[in-house]
Design a protein around this motif. Structure first.
Motif, PDB file in Angstrom:
ATOM      1  N   GLY A 161       0.806  -1.204   0.000  1.00  0.00           N
ATOM      2  CA  GLY A 161       0.000   0.000   0.000  1.00  0.00           C
ATOM      3  C   GLY A 161       0.843   1.259   0.000  1.00  0.00           C
ATOM      4  N   PRO A 162       0.187   2.436  -0.149  1.00  0.00           N
ATOM      5  CA  PRO A 162       0.909   3.714  -0.189  1.00  0.00           C
ATOM      6  C   PRO A 162       1.799   3.946   1.016  1.00  0.00           C
ATOM      7  CG  PRO A 162      -1.403   4.014  -0.816  1.00  0.00           C
ATOM      8  CD  PRO A 162      -1.273   2.614  -0.291  1.00  0.00           C
ATOM      9  N   ASP A 163       1.424   3.395   2.174  1.00  0.00           N
ATOM     10  CA  ASP A 163       2.226   3.589   3.383  1.00  0.00           C
ATOM     11  C   ASP A 163       3.277   2.494   3.562  1.00  0.00           C
ATOM     12  OD1 ASP A 163       0.598   1.471   3.908  1.00  0.00           O
ATOM     13  OD2 ASP A 163      -0.316   2.302   5.724  1.00  0.00           O
ATOM     14  N   GLY A 164       3.384   1.626   2.531  1.00  0.00           N
ATOM     15  CA  GLY A 164       4.367   0.542   2.601  1.00  0.00           C
ATOM     16  C   GLY A 164       3.899  -0.642   3.416  1.00  0.00           C
ATOM     17  N   LYS A 165       2.683  -0.575   3.934  1.00  0.00           N
ATOM     18  CA  LYS A 165       2.154  -1.652   4.767  1.00  0.00           C
ATOM     19  C   LYS A 165       0.975  -2.311   4.041  1.00  0.00           C
ATOM     20  CE  LYS A 165       3.370   0.816   9.024  1.00  0.00           C
ATOM     21  NZ  LYS A 165       2.845   1.409  10.284  1.00  0.00           N
ATOM     22  N   GLY A 166       0.721  -3.527   4.392  1.00  0.00           N
ATOM     23  CA  GLY A 166      -0.414  -4.232   3.832  1.00  0.00           C
ATOM     24  C   GLY A 166      -0.243  -4.489   2.342  1.00  0.00           C
ATOM     25  N   LYS A 167      -1.298  -5.026   1.764  1.00  0.00           N
ATOM     26  CA  LYS A 167      -1.300  -5.312   0.338  1.00  0.00           C
ATOM     27  C   LYS A 167      -2.565  -4.730  -0.281  1.00  0.00           C
ATOM     28  CE  LYS A 167       2.397  -8.009  -0.238  1.00  0.00           C
ATOM     29  NZ  LYS A 167       3.467  -7.755  -1.235  1.00  0.00           N
ATOM     30  N   GLU A 168      -2.406  -4.033  -1.409  1.00  0.00           N
ATOM     31  CA  GLU A 168      -3.553  -3.444  -2.105  1.00  0.00           C
ATOM     32  C   GLU A 168      -3.549  -3.903  -3.561  1.00  0.00           C
ATOM     33  OE1 GLU A 168      -5.938  -1.741  -0.827  1.00  0.00           O
ATOM     34  OE2 GLU A 168      -5.114  -1.268   1.165  1.00  0.00           O
ATOM     35  N   TRP A 169      -4.747  -4.191  -4.077  1.00  0.00           N
ATOM     36  CA  TRP A 169      -4.886  -4.552  -5.478  1.00  0.00           C
ATOM     37  C   TRP A 169      -4.844  -3.291  -6.349  1.00  0.00           C
ATOM     38  CZ3 TRP A 169      -4.650  -9.377  -7.321  1.00  0.00           C
ATOM     39  CH2 TRP A 169      -4.925 -10.430  -6.458  1.00  0.00           C
ATOM     40  N   ARG A 170      -4.059  -3.358  -7.430  1.00  0.00           N
ATOM     41  CA  ARG A 170      -3.992  -2.269  -8.393  1.00  0.00           C
ATOM     42  C   ARG A 170      -3.892  -2.848  -9.809  1.00  0.00           C
ATOM     43  NH1 ARG A 170      -5.676  -0.086  -4.657  1.00  0.00           N
ATOM     44  NH2 ARG A 170      -4.970   1.822  -3.612  1.00  0.00           N
ATOM     45  N   ILE A 171      -4.300  -2.063 -10.782  1.00  0.00           N
ATOM     46  CA  ILE A 171      -4.283  -2.496 -12.186  1.00  0.00           C
ATOM     47  C   ILE A 171      -2.885  -2.280 -12.759  1.00  0.00           C
ATOM     48  CG2 ILE A 171      -5.225  -2.060 -14.490  1.00  0.00           C
ATOM     49  CD1 ILE A 171      -7.812  -1.118 -13.004  1.00  0.00           C
ATOM     50  N   ASP A 172      -2.304  -3.337 -13.294  1.00  0.00           N
ATOM     51  CA  ASP A 172      -0.950  -3.256 -13.837  1.00  0.00           C
ATOM     52  C   ASP A 172      -0.948  -3.170 -15.360  1.00  0.00           C
ATOM     53  OD1 ASP A 172       1.907  -3.272 -13.459  1.00  0.00           O
ATOM     54  OD2 ASP A 172       1.902  -5.312 -14.286  1.00  0.00           O
ATOM     55  N   SER A 173      -2.070  -3.548 -15.999  1.00  0.00           N
ATOM     56  CA  SER A 173      -2.170  -3.485 -17.460  1.00  0.00           C
ATOM     57  C   SER A 173      -3.605  -3.153 -17.824  1.00  0.00           C
ATOM     58  CB  SER A 173      -1.768  -4.824 -18.084  1.00  0.00           C
ATOM     59  OG  SER A 173      -1.922  -4.796 -19.496  1.00  0.00           O
ATOM     60  N   ALA A 174      -3.780  -2.114 -18.654  1.00  0.00           N
ATOM     61  CA  ALA A 174      -5.120  -1.649 -19.031  1.00  0.00           C
ATOM     62  C   ALA A 174      -5.128  -1.288 -20.512  1.00  0.00           C
ATOM     63  CB  ALA A 174      -5.522  -0.436 -18.196  1.00  0.00           C
ATOM     64  N   PRO A 175      -6.301  -1.286 -21.163  1.00  0.00           N
ATOM     65  CA  PRO A 175      -6.380  -0.830 -22.557  1.00  0.00           C
ATOM     66  C   PRO A 175      -5.898   0.605 -22.658  1.00  0.00           C
ATOM     67  CG  PRO A 175      -8.417  -1.932 -21.903  1.00  0.00           C
ATOM     68  CD  PRO A 175      -7.607  -1.737 -20.664  1.00  0.00           C
ATOM     69  N   GLN A 176      -5.188   0.899 -23.735  1.00  0.00           N
ATOM     70  CA  GLN A 176      -4.695   2.265 -23.918  1.00  0.00           C
ATOM     71  C   GLN A 176      -5.859   3.199 -24.236  1.00  0.00           C
ATOM     72  OE1 GLN A 176      -2.584   4.474 -22.853  1.00  0.00           O
ATOM     73  NE2 GLN A 176      -0.891   3.224 -23.643  1.00  0.00           N
ATOM     74  N   GLY A 177      -5.848   4.375 -23.654  1.00  0.00           N
ATOM     75  CA  GLY A 177      -6.922   5.331 -23.884  1.00  0.00           C
ATOM     76  C   GLY A 177      -8.143   5.049 -23.039  1.00  0.00           C
ATOM     77  N   LEU A 178      -9.283   5.625 -23.459  1.00  0.00           N
ATOM     78  CA  LEU A 178     -10.541   5.482 -22.745  1.00  0.00           C
ATOM     79  C   LEU A 178     -11.427   4.458 -23.437  1.00  0.00           C
ATOM     80  CD1 LEU A 178     -11.387   9.266 -22.142  1.00  0.00           C
ATOM     81  CD2 LEU A 178     -10.177   7.698 -20.599  1.00  0.00           C
ATOM     82  N   VAL A 179     -12.189   3.704 -22.657  1.00  0.00           N
ATOM     83  CA  VAL A 179     -13.191   2.777 -23.178  1.00  0.00           C
ATOM     84  C   VAL A 179     -14.521   3.197 -22.573  1.00  0.00           C
ATOM     85  CG1 VAL A 179     -13.912   0.387 -23.436  1.00  0.00           C
ATOM     86  CG2 VAL A 179     -11.472   0.933 -23.308  1.00  0.00           C
ATOM     87  N   LEU A 180     -15.422   3.716 -23.401  1.00  0.00           N
ATOM     88  CA  LEU A 180     -16.666   4.310 -22.914  1.00  0.00           C
ATOM     89  C   LEU A 180     -17.874   3.720 -23.621  1.00  0.00           C
ATOM     90  CD1 LEU A 180     -15.646   8.096 -23.004  1.00  0.00           C
ATOM     91  CD2 LEU A 180     -15.465   6.530 -21.068  1.00  0.00           C
ATOM     92  N   GLY A 181     -18.990   3.636 -22.905  1.00  0.00           N
ATOM     93  CA  GLY A 181     -20.263   3.357 -23.540  1.00  0.00           C
ATOM     94  C   GLY A 181     -20.735   4.594 -24.287  1.00  0.00           C
ATOM     95  N   GLU A 182     -21.619   4.399 -25.236  1.00  0.00           N
ATOM     96  CA  GLU A 182     -22.050   5.513 -26.081  1.00  0.00           C
ATOM     97  C   GLU A 182     -22.686   6.642 -25.287  1.00  0.00           C
ATOM     98  OE1 GLU A 182     -24.193   6.077 -30.399  1.00  0.00           O
ATOM     99  OE2 GLU A 182     -24.991   4.542 -29.052  1.00  0.00           O
ATOM    100  N   SER A 183     -23.505   6.317 -24.278  1.00  0.00           N
ATOM    101  CA  SER A 183     -24.154   7.378 -23.506  1.00  0.00           C
ATOM    102  C   SER A 183     -23.130   8.197 -22.728  1.00  0.00           C
ATOM    103  CB  SER A 183     -25.209   6.796 -22.567  1.00  0.00           C
ATOM    104  OG  SER A 183     -24.615   5.931 -21.619  1.00  0.00           O
ATOM    105  N   ASP A 184     -22.093   7.544 -22.170  1.00  0.00           N
ATOM    106  CA  ASP A 184     -21.046   8.280 -21.473  1.00  0.00           C
ATOM    107  C   ASP A 184     -20.236   9.130 -22.457  1.00  0.00           C
ATOM    108  OD1 ASP A 184     -21.410   7.559 -18.758  1.00  0.00           O
ATOM    109  OD2 ASP A 184     -20.564   5.592 -19.161  1.00  0.00           O
TER     110      ASP A 184
END
Length: 613
Positions: A161-184
Motif C-alpha cells: 500500500g501507499p504507506d508501505g504496509k499491507g497489500k492493495e490490489w492495483r491495475i498493472d495493465s489496461a487498454p490504452q486510452g478510454l473505453v466508454l459506452g455511447e451514452s457516457d
C-alpha cells in the motif's frame, strides 16, 4: 441526485457519484466524500445528459479486485483533472504508461466485465472486458464502424500500500486510452465543425469531437479545445482536399486554457511565435476559420476575432460577417420554396407556409408539362434546374425563371429497364452530377457548370456496388452515395478530388469511400442537412424504418431520431438554415416537419422534393 450506472462483476461494486451540474456548487463546502459502505449494483443510464457530471471516487483501503476494476472503469467517464483519480487504481508503472488522451473506444454500452481468471500466483488476477464496438476517436476524429465485437482486458496485481504496509490490489495493465459506452461518450463529448479552405474562398466543414466541458488533460475550455484542434490541421480523410493557412506549429500562447469573448463579443486569440509574422491576408484567412469554427459553439455569437502575436500585440481583426462571406452556402433567392414533381409529371413549387401547388413559379419547359418528369434538382442560385424524365432515359437542363425552349438532352441512358437508367440529379455549388445505373455501363457523371458534355468520374472503392442515388455537398468536396450490392443498400461518403493537367483540363475523381451509416442495415434516401450532417431514411437490423440525422463521420446527431413516418421514399433538407422544414414523400403524400412539430401533409400527390442544390 444519482443517475443509474452499470454494475460490473459480482459482489460489492465500486462507486462513482453522478450529479447534475447545478449541484456541483453545493459540494464546494463539503470537507470530504464518503469512502466506505456498501453500494448496490445498478444499470447504466440510457441516453446522454450533458448536464450530468460523474465525480470519480478513489479506491478505498482494502478494496477487492472487482471494486478496483469497476472504480477504474467509472473514473474513465469523469471530468477528473488529468484523470488523477483513475490513475489511483493503477500501479505507478501503469499510471505512467496510460495515455487517456491517445484514443477513445466507443461501445454501444459500458464494457461488460467477465469473471476473473487467476494469474501466475495469488497476487495477480485478470478480468476480460467485452462489448459491441461502434467507433474509435483518434486526434478528435470520430471513425464509425459496423458494430463488431470488442475484447480487452485488465490485469491486477497485489502490491504494498501507499504507506508501505499491507497489500492493495492495483491495475498493472489496461487498454490504452478510454473505453466508454455511447451514452457516457455523448455526455462527455460534443461534435464541432472545424473549417478549412478548399479551392478559392469556399470552406469545408471537418467534424471533430471535443470535451463538453474542460478537457481533463489540457484543462482547456471547449472554445480553446476547438481552436487548438483547428490549428492541428484537417483530419486525415479530408486533408488531401483542403488547405490550412496556419503555419506549421501554430498553437495558442503557452498557458492559454480559455477563450472567452468580452462584453462587446470580441474574442482575443493569443498565438505563439510560429504565427506572429504572417501577413495581413493570411491572418484574415486564419481569423475566418477561427470565427466559422466557433460560430456553433459560443452563445452569444462572437462578433469579432482579434488574433494576437506572442507578445500580445494585435495581428489582425476580422468580423463575423466578413467570415460568413466564405461560407459554402448562402440563402437562395427563394429560400422557402420546395420544388417537386406533381402527379402530372410537371415541376411545381409549394411554399413552406402553403398547402397548395404554385404552378406559376416554375417557368419554361419543366413547368408547362411539355415533358413528363421523374426527378428534379434545382441549382443553388434557383435560376436553373435539371430534370430526368419519368422513364429515367434523358437528363435535361433549363431555366425555371424564363420561357426558353427545351434544348436537347445532355445525358441519355441506354439501359432497358427504367430502374436501371439515370438517377436523380444533384448540384454542387457549380456543377451538375448524375449516375447512369445501366448494368452494362454504370457510371457517375459530372457536367461542369451544368452544361456541355458529361465527364465520367472514376469512383475508387465501389467493389462492385451500384450507385442508386447521390447528393453532392454545397462545397463540392464531398458526395453522399447510396449504393446497392447483392440486395443490400449502404450509404458512403466520398471525397471529390480535382486535378488539372498542363493544358488546364480538369480530371475529377471520387476517392476513399467511408461508411456514413454503418449501423443501418439498409438505406432508402438521403439528403444533406448541414455542413457536416445528413438526414437519412433507413433501418437497423431487425428494426423499423427511421428518419434520423447522422453526421458525415458516422456518429449519431444529438437530434437523433425524428417522429415516425410510414414508408418514406424520398427526403429533402437544406444545408444553410436549420429552421426550414424537412420534407419527405410517404404514404401520406408530400409531407413536412417543422422544428418542434409533427409531420404535416403539404400535397396529397407529389414526388422528388428538393430545395435548391
Amino acid at each position: 441526485m444519482g443517475a443509474e450506472r452499470r454494475g460490473y462483476g459480482r459482489g460489492r461494486a465500486a462507486r462513482a457519484f453522478v450529479l447534475p451540474v447545478c449541484a456541483l456548487m453545493l459540494l464546494a463546502g463539503c470537507a470530504s466524500m464518503p469512502d466506505s459502505g456498501d453500494v448496490e449494483q445498478v444499470k447504466a443510464t440510457k441516453g446522454a445528459d450533458s448536464q450530468v457530471r460523474v465525480l470519480a471516487v478513489p479506491p478505498r483501503e482494502g478494496a477487492v479486485p472487482e471494486e478496483i476494476v469497476v472504480g477504474f472503469l467509472e473514473a474513465m467517464t469523469s471530468d477528473d483533472p488529468t484523470f488523477a483519480t483513475a490513475r489511483k487504481y493503477l500501479t505507478k508503472h501503469a499510471a505512467k504508461e496510460w495515455k487517456p488522451e491517445q484514443l477513445t473506444t466507443v461501445l454501444t454500452e459500458a464494457p461488460d466485465l467477465g469473471p476473473a481468471a487467476s494469474g501466475e500466483n495469488e497476487n495477480s488476477r485478470s478480468y476480460p472486458l467485452s462489448g459491441e464496438l461502434i467507433a474509435t476517436v483518434d486526434r478528435h476524429a470520430y471513425q464509425a464502424v459496423a458494430p463488431t465485437q470488442y475484447s480487452g482486458g485488465l490485469r491486477l496485481v497485489r502490491q504494498s500500500g501507499p504507506d508501505g504496509k499491507g497489500k492493495e490490489w492495483r491495475i498493472d495493465s489496461a487498454p490504452q486510452g478510454l473505453v466508454l459506452g455511447e451514452s457516457d461518450f455523448q455526455r462527455n463529448y460534443v461534435s464541432v465543425n472545424k473549417y478549412y479552405f478548399a479551392s478559392g474562398q469556399s470552406v469545408v466543414a471537418d467534424p471533430v469531437y471535443i470535451r463538453q466541458r474542460q478537457d481533463p488533460v489540457t484543462r482547456m475550455d471547449p472554445a480553446a479545445q476547438a481552436v487548438s484542434a483547428l490549428f492541428d490541421g484537417p483530419t486525415n480523410w479530408l486533408r488531401p482536399a483542403v488547405g490550412s493557412p496556419f503555419p506549421a506549429g501554430t498553437a495558442l500562447r503557452k498557458g492559454t486554457t480559455s477563450l472567452t469573448p468580452d462584453d462587446q463579443n470580441v474574442l482575443k486569440v493569443p498565438l505563439n511565435g510560429k504565427a506572429s509574422n504572417v501577413g495581413r491576408t493570411a491572418c484574415q484567412r486564419m481569423a475566418t476559420l477561427v470565427l466559422l469554427t466557433l460560430r456553433e459553439l459560443t452563445s452569444p455569437r462572437v462578433e469579432q476575432a482579434q488574433l494576437q502575436r506572442a507578445d500580445g500585440s494585435p495581428l489582425c481583426v476580422l468580423s463575423a460577417d466578413q467570415a460568413e462571406a466564405s461560407a459554402p452556402v448562402r440563402a437562395s433567392a427563394s429560400p422557402d420554396n420546395v420544388y417537386f414533381v406533381d402527379g402530372n409529371g410537371r415541376m411545381s413549387v409549394v411554399g413552406a407556409e402553403a398547402k397548395t401547388v404554385d404552378k406559376t413559379t416554375v417557368r419554361g419547359p419543366f413547368g408547362t408539362g411539355e415533358l413528363r418528369l421523374g426527378t428534379v434538382a434545382v441549382a443553388r442560385n434557383a435560376q436553373r434546374a435539371a430534370a430526368v424524365t419519368n422513364d429515367g432515359q434523358h437528363l435535361y437542363t433549363s431555366s425555371i425563371m424564363s420561357d426558353e425552349e427545351l434544348a436537347a438532352p445532355l445525358v441519355n441512358s441506354a439501359a432497358r429497364k427504367p430502374e436501371d437508367r439515370l438517377s436523380a440529379p444533384s448540384w454542387d455549388r457549380n456543377d451538375l452530377w448524375v449516375a447512369d445505373r445501366d448494368p452494362a455501363r454504370p457510371k457517375l457523371m459530372r457536367l461542369a457548370g451544368g452544361k456541355g458534355d458529361p465527364q465520367t468520374v472514376e469512383v475508387d472503392g465501389l467493389d462492385g456496388a451500384r450507385i442508386e442515388s447521390l447528393r453532392v455537398s454545397a462545397d463540392g468536396v464531398r458526395i453522399a452515395l447510396l449504393l446497392s450490392k447483392d440486395g443490400r443498400s449502404s450509404l458512403k461518403i466520398g471525397r471529390i478530388e480535382r486535378h488539372a493537367n498542363a493544358e488546364g483540363a480538369v480530371t475529377v475523381s471520387v476517392v476513399e469511400l467511408q461508411s456514413a451509416a454503418p449501423r443501418l442495415e439498409s438505406v432508402t434516401a438521403v439528403s444533406w442537412a448541414g455542413p457536416s450532417r445528413l438526414v437519412v431514411v433507413g433501418k437497423e437490423a431487425g428494426g423499423v424504418q427511421q428518419v434520423r440525422y447522422i453526421a458525415t463521420d458516422g456518429s449519431l446527431s444529438p437530434v437523433g431520431g425524428l417522429p415516425g413516418l410510414n414508408k418514406v421514399t424520398a427526403v429533402a433538407a437544406t444545408e444553410d438554415h436549420e429552421e426550414r422544414p424537412l420534407v419527405a414523400v410517404s404514404d401520406d403524400g408530400l409531407v413536412r416537419l417543422a422544428p418542434s412539430a409533427n409531420w404535416q401533409t403539404m400535397i396529397d400527390k407529389g414526388s422528388s422534393p428538393v430545395y435548391p442544390g
